[in-house]
Design an enzyme around this catalytic site. Structure first.
Site, PDB file in Angstrom:
ATOM      1  N   TYR A   1       0.848  -1.184   0.000  1.00 42.39           N
ATOM      2  CA  TYR A   1       0.000   0.000   0.000  1.00 42.39           C
ATOM      3  C   TYR A   1       0.894   1.249   0.000  1.00 42.39           C
ATOM      4  CZ  TYR A   1      -4.112   2.850   1.319  1.00 42.39           C
ATOM      5  OH  TYR A   1      -5.129   3.773   1.375  1.00 42.39           O
TER       6      TYR A   1
ATOM      7  N   LYS B   1      -1.490  -1.236  -4.132  1.00 45.14           N
ATOM      8  CA  LYS B   1      -2.397  -0.109  -4.355  1.00 45.14           C
ATOM      9  C   LYS B   1      -1.534   1.137  -4.352  1.00 45.14           C
ATOM     10  CE  LYS B   1      -6.181   2.559  -2.267  1.00 45.14           C
ATOM     11  NZ  LYS B   1      -6.421   3.402  -3.446  1.00 45.14           N
TER      12      LYS B   1
END
Lengths: 315, 315
Positions: free
Chosen positions: A145, A175
């Protein structure tokens, strides 16, 4: 380097970083949360529980543990779940990630530890590596992330390459919430097969042809079906129509503090004021702000369908 | 505005943000920690357990809870303790702060929630206020923790003023780790009575005449007695001598990654390699770095006295 595209992320999907409702005394409101999760799944979204928009870092370890159990007990297929499990504290990251893995979630979305700044790739590699080795399961799928505007700890391409090399079947995606298209594009080109989720659906037009895995997007909380339609569009024309629809809503919401705005919109369409609560340090929108936002959405003919089911389930 | 100077902070003191030892599998090494705490107290330092240099945010909630209990069970007077209890998650901050309060600690040093950036003073006020009200004890003493280079969330003077006004007997001080003397000085002048701890002992010469409460300083882990002597100096000449001594050591250590350096120095003088371990995302010093640092300290005739007791207790 060519990474392994895990079957769980073979088809582009939209995940909602599910907003978290609170009771009057700011405890987690599990029944409302579960009802909303079911609604989102019904609208075609996967559930990135415990994301930034979920106020995940404002939730305690045991709260996150229990809430994931509640969602699964309510019958939501764990294959739809991509919970955030990163934490500043290694033991907490291990506990949360193990729980997600044992529950059969599609993957675990892992923030880097974000208190110390200027940490080395060696230190971050050790963090992810220690979690993966502590769990020691070939069922574990980790997505990194990258959200440096909040963490101050970027996930570099060097780190990604080291992790993919060491754990090709486990570290399967990222992400990229940086909003920096150059970074997203570079990852898509450098690591084919790696499940890259760009910052928002706004980047899908450019990202999908390069192999993006879909998106994990704030406004998927309120327009999941439209984003899913965008993803499933079979012609460029069809995609352009959905992109336009989705963008106008996104732009209206983005102009506001994101999390309170999403909560106000859900509160409005669920006709349930309790959704507006946030935990400090966030603050709710003031009535002028939220009124203006709702008017703007009305002018766009925006609505959230079938929200009546929420009221029933949460009653 | 004139704040209430709590008797616990009436006399300037030095607190060490106690470094945290780990076992081979990176669990907390409680016996070594307790032995080191006793050594520090014996050398005249108070204990700011769970500070930045303690890798506090790399420790889990239950770990912090248990470790505070261990220290107190070992006979350390809670009046010497100033544990860090801030957390991104409100329920965790409440649990840790309540525990510190019930244990009779001198105070609780509270980071703001540090994941979200750009949060408002209203949101931060609500966070501190919710903790204070949840505990609801007139025994609670909160010290704010301003370390924007790690949190990205500054504690503004407006926020301090609001908190002192609302909770004059509870919000009693602040640690200013910004290193920005202008900020420390402004707080000392604006809030007489408020227990202001500057970033390091380097600022004591300027801060003590303005009423500083002492210091909470990284190198208090390795030179507590020298810093205590600086604080207790009765003449300017005496103070200058101690300032010089303390500064040369601080400058040598500051040139290195602080936490691994402190741990290497303790490992060296305790003759106990296990002290060098850190939790990811931190990384240990490499031998060349640590060798050079130890040589530099040797050239300064630096040593840590009576460290043999550590080996005995921790054996």
């Amino acid at each position: 380097m060519v990474a392994h595209r895990h079957p769980a992320f073979a088809t582009p999907r939209v995940f909602a970083p599910v907003i978290t409702p609170f009771t009057k005394d700011l405890r987690i409101d599990a029944p409302r949360f579960v009802a909303f999760c079911r609604w989102l799944v019904g609208q075609g979204a996967g559930l990135a529980l415990f994301g930034t928009n979920s106020e995940a870092n404002s939730l305690g370890l045991t709260e996150r543990h229990a809430l994931l159990d509640d969602v699964i007990k309510a019958g939501v297929d764990p294959a739809h779940l991509l919970p955030g499990t990163g934490s500043c504290a290694l033991p907490d990251a291990i506990a949360l990630t193990r729980h997600a893995c044992e529950a059969g979630c599609a993957g675990a979305l892992m923030l880097p530890p974000f208190f110390y700044k200027g940490v080395s790739d060696d230190g971050l590699f050790a963090y992810y590596s220690d979690v993966i080795q502590a769990i020691g399961s070939d069922q574990l799928r980790v997505l990194l992330y990258h959200i440096p505007q909040f963490t101050g700890v970027p996930i570099t391409h060097t780190l990604i390459e080291r992790l993919i090399t060491a754990y090709p079947r486990t570290v399967v995606g990222i992400k990229d919430s940086s909003g920096d298209w150059a970074n997203t594009e570079a990852m898509l080109r450098k690591f084919p097969g790696f499940a890259v989720f760009p910052a928002s659906e706004a980047l899908l037009g450019k990202a999908l042809p390069l192999g993006a895995a879909g998106c994990i997007s704030a406004t998927a909380n309120i327009q999941p079906q439209a984003i899913a339609s965008l993803l499933n569009a079979t012609t460029l024309e069809e995609r352009a129509v959905w992109e336009g629809k989705v963008a106008t809503v996104r732009l209206a919401v983005q102009a506001q503090p994101m999390i309170p705005a999403l909560k106000h919109i859900v509160a409005h369409f669920a006709n349930d004021e309790s959704w507006t609560r946030v935990r400090p340090p966030l603050t709710p929108m003031n009535p002028a702000q939220s009124g203006a936002l709702l008017q703007q959405l009305q002018a766009l003919d925006f609505s959230m369908p079938a929200m009546a089911t929420l009221a029933t389930v949460a009653a």
